[in-house]
Design an enzyme around this catalytic site. Structure first.
Site, mmCIF file in Angstrom:
data_model
loop_
_atom_site.group_PDB
_atom_site.id
_atom_site.type_symbol
_atom_site.label_atom_id
_atom_site.label_comp_id
_atom_site.label_asym_id
_atom_site.label_seq_id
_atom_site.Cartn_x
_atom_site.Cartn_y
_atom_site.Cartn_z
ATOM 1 N N PRO A 59 0.833 -1.204 0.000
ATOM 2 C CA PRO A 59 0.000 0.000 0.000
ATOM 3 C C PRO A 59 0.867 1.253 0.000
ATOM 4 O O PRO A 59 1.708 1.447 0.872
ATOM 5 C CB PRO A 59 -0.787 -0.123 1.311
ATOM 6 C CG PRO A 59 0.073 -0.977 2.190
ATOM 7 C CD PRO A 59 0.790 -1.921 1.283
ATOM 8 N N VAL A 60 0.687 2.074 -1.016
ATOM 9 C CA VAL A 60 1.431 3.339 -1.117
ATOM 10 C C VAL A 60 0.413 4.460 -1.306
ATOM 11 O O VAL A 60 -0.412 4.415 -2.217
ATOM 12 C CB VAL A 60 2.426 3.320 -2.290
ATOM 13 C CG1 VAL A 60 3.153 4.657 -2.386
ATOM 14 C CG2 VAL A 60 3.431 2.181 -2.119
ATOM 15 N N ALA A 61 0.486 5.453 -0.461
ATOM 16 C CA ALA A 61 -0.502 6.533 -0.455
ATOM 17 C C ALA A 61 -0.281 7.523 -1.597
ATOM 18 O O ALA A 61 0.806 7.626 -2.164
ATOM 19 C CB ALA A 61 -0.435 7.271 0.883
ATOM 20 N N SER A 63 -4.290 1.518 -0.335
ATOM 21 C CA SER A 63 -4.119 2.311 0.876
ATOM 22 C C SER A 63 -5.373 3.097 1.242
ATOM 23 O O SER A 63 -6.092 3.594 0.373
ATOM 24 C CB SER A 63 -2.956 3.293 0.686
ATOM 25 O OG SER A 63 -2.844 4.175 1.785
ATOM 26 N N TYR A 94 -5.593 2.393 7.758
ATOM 27 C CA TYR A 94 -4.984 3.191 8.820
ATOM 28 C C TYR A 94 -6.083 3.446 9.852
ATOM 29 O O TYR A 94 -7.148 3.988 9.528
ATOM 30 C CB TYR A 94 -4.455 4.524 8.286
ATOM 31 C CG TYR A 94 -3.100 4.436 7.642
ATOM 32 C CD1 TYR A 94 -1.987 4.017 8.361
ATOM 33 C CD2 TYR A 94 -2.922 4.782 6.303
ATOM 34 C CE1 TYR A 94 -0.735 3.945 7.778
ATOM 35 C CE2 TYR A 94 -1.675 4.714 5.709
ATOM 36 C CZ TYR A 94 -0.588 4.285 6.450
ATOM 37 O OH TYR A 94 0.645 4.213 5.862
ATOM 38 N N THR A 125 -2.270 -1.364 9.296
ATOM 39 C CA THR A 125 -0.907 -0.882 9.528
ATOM 40 C C THR A 125 -0.822 -0.300 10.933
ATOM 41 O O THR A 125 -1.600 0.582 11.296
ATOM 42 C CB THR A 125 -0.523 0.180 8.487
ATOM 43 O OG1 THR A 125 -0.537 -0.423 7.195
ATOM 44 C CG2 THR A 125 0.865 0.734 8.758
ATOM 45 N N LYS A 128 0.195 -5.229 9.785
ATOM 46 C CA LYS A 128 1.408 -4.796 9.074
ATOM 47 C C LYS A 128 2.261 -3.894 9.971
ATOM 48 O O LYS A 128 1.740 -2.954 10.587
ATOM 49 C CB LYS A 128 1.026 -4.046 7.800
ATOM 50 C CG LYS A 128 2.209 -3.603 6.954
ATOM 51 C CD LYS A 128 1.737 -2.949 5.657
ATOM 52 C CE LYS A 128 2.894 -2.635 4.728
ATOM 53 N NZ LYS A 128 3.787 -1.588 5.263
ATOM 54 N N HIS A 188 8.178 -0.258 7.560
ATOM 55 C CA HIS A 188 7.554 0.833 6.810
ATOM 56 C C HIS A 188 8.545 1.468 5.833
ATOM 57 O O HIS A 188 8.557 2.689 5.620
ATOM 58 C CB HIS A 188 6.998 1.900 7.761
ATOM 59 C CG HIS A 188 5.736 2.549 7.268
ATOM 60 N ND1 HIS A 188 4.488 2.053 7.560
ATOM 61 C CD2 HIS A 188 5.515 3.644 6.497
ATOM 62 C CE1 HIS A 188 3.563 2.823 7.001
ATOM 63 N NE2 HIS A 188 4.171 3.789 6.333
ATOM 64 N N GLY A 200 13.053 -2.866 0.877
ATOM 65 C CA GLY A 200 14.258 -2.926 0.079
ATOM 66 C C GLY A 200 14.240 -3.884 -1.092
ATOM 67 O O GLY A 200 15.259 -4.056 -1.769
#
Length: 364
Positions: free
Chosen positions: A84-86, A113, A136, A162, A236, A260, A293
């Site tokens: 999930p990327v906002a 997200s 969230y 998360t 998460k 994160h 990474g």
């Protein structure tokens, strides 16, 4: 200006990061790339993966090989999922819609997200691959229920909560670049969120402890949330084996071992370092995903060998999105899957189930 043309020199995930730096505004690139504090953890995520060596076996027949796997009863083409990327519209005008189209084309799952820049319903319409909703925690419990119910109706098949970023980490890189969310990008899934109560502080109180952290969830909140939905719930942001055991004990169906992306608390271990300890603590039958990474198919191989069921891809999806939209994200995912196939073939492992600790070299 982004295009849908895949650059001829985009040959690996790291190339997309280099190219994204050339097309994104400086402040946005710094916000995406940056980690917390002095970025020790951001660096360690990559350093720890690089330090792991594979230990291949030869002359095995792998002609029946496949990257297919099963996660929580769902069939996956490969053990890869988009994290999930906002606010993805900061990288491309189509944002999460383009990412969802790419994920579907490559049969890769996507975690959507809470802070997406398109509604969770609109994104779900574009997803034919596994779709999970990332929550969230919101201070108002009824609003959490509203978000969960929207996800259920939209056809999401799992809920990811998360828990490691109740407040932002110290992100000096983004501060120095003077990053601010563009006016045309917003957290559209939160437009009806009830207003937070006003707070006042006495001289001996902290805006962090008595202020921002008063909105953070606790184990009691997560236990309550699990009982409110029929969806499997994953937690998460877990790095400690004791927290993994606790998550399992309250009914979570899995966890994501993650720091994160090094963006919250600095000076913590990478997920790949603690992954074997966490796997040992919860046993073989508990679902663990890992992020932090991942840039190569060999990284995914390493994660699986050390205890993960699948790996999440975070920043690379945004770099590829910025460079070439949906086509870029699809190309990036194809690169990773093909690199994983090559790693498996050359390591003598035909299937995901054959990848294990014996595939990792440890000096005596």
């Amino acid at each position: 200006m982004t295009t849908s043309i895949i650059p001829s020199d985009a040959l690996c995930v790291a190339d997309y990061q280099r190219l994204a730096k050339e097309v994104l505004p400086h402040s946005i690139y710094e916000y995406i790339y940056g980690g917390g504090g002095d970025e020790f953890t951001l660096k360690q995520n990559r350093t720890a993966l690089d330090a792991i060596q594979l230990w291949p076996r030869v002359l095995n027949d792998v002609t029946h090989g496949t990257t297919a796997t099963s996660i929580l009863g769902e069939s996956w083409r490969s053990p890869i999922m988009l994290a999930p990327v906002a606010f993805q519209r900061i990288a491309h005008e189509e944002g999460e819609i383009a990412t969802a189209q790419a994920a579907s084309a490559l049969e890769v799952g996507m975690m959507v997200s809470t802070l997406a820049s398109h509604t969770l319903e609109h994104i779900a319409e574009k997803l034919t691959s596994p779709r999970w909703f990332q929550l969230y925690w919101q201070l108002d419990r009824s609003f959490n229920l509203e978000l969960i119910q929207r996800a259920e109706v939209a056809g999401y098949t799992a809920l990811v909560v998360t828990v490691d970023s109740a407040i932002h980490g110290i992100r000096n890189r983004a501060q120095r670049a003077k990053f601010a969310l563009p006016d045309n990008v917003a957290a559209v899934n939160l437009v009806n969120r009830p207003a937070l109560p006003s707070s006042t502080f006495t001289p001996d109180q902290s805006i962090v402890f008595q202020g921002m952290m008063s909105e953070a969830p606790t184990w009691e909140d997560i236990t309550w949330l699990i009982k409110q939905t029929s969806l499997p719930v994953l937690i998460k942001g877990i790095l400690h084996p004791a927290d993994a055991v606790k998550a399992k004990s309250i009914g979570a169906k899995g966890i994501i071992t993650s720091n994160h992306g090094g963006r919250t608390l600095d000076c913590v271990p990478s997920a790949i370092e603690v992954l074997p300890l966490i796997r040992q603590s919860v046993g073989d039958d508990f679902t663990i995903l890992m992020d932090g990474g991942i840039q190569r198919g060999t990284d995914i191989f390493k994660a699986i060998a050390l205890g993960a069921n699948a790996a999440l891809i975070g920043r690379p999806q945004i770099y590829a999105l910025a460079v070439a939209g949906a086509a870029g994200v699809a190309h990036m995912l194809r690169i990773l899957r093909e690199e994983l196939e090559v790693a498996m073939a050359l390591a003598g492992t035909a299937t995901i189930d054959e990848i294990g600790p014996a595939c990792i070299y440890k000096s005596r």
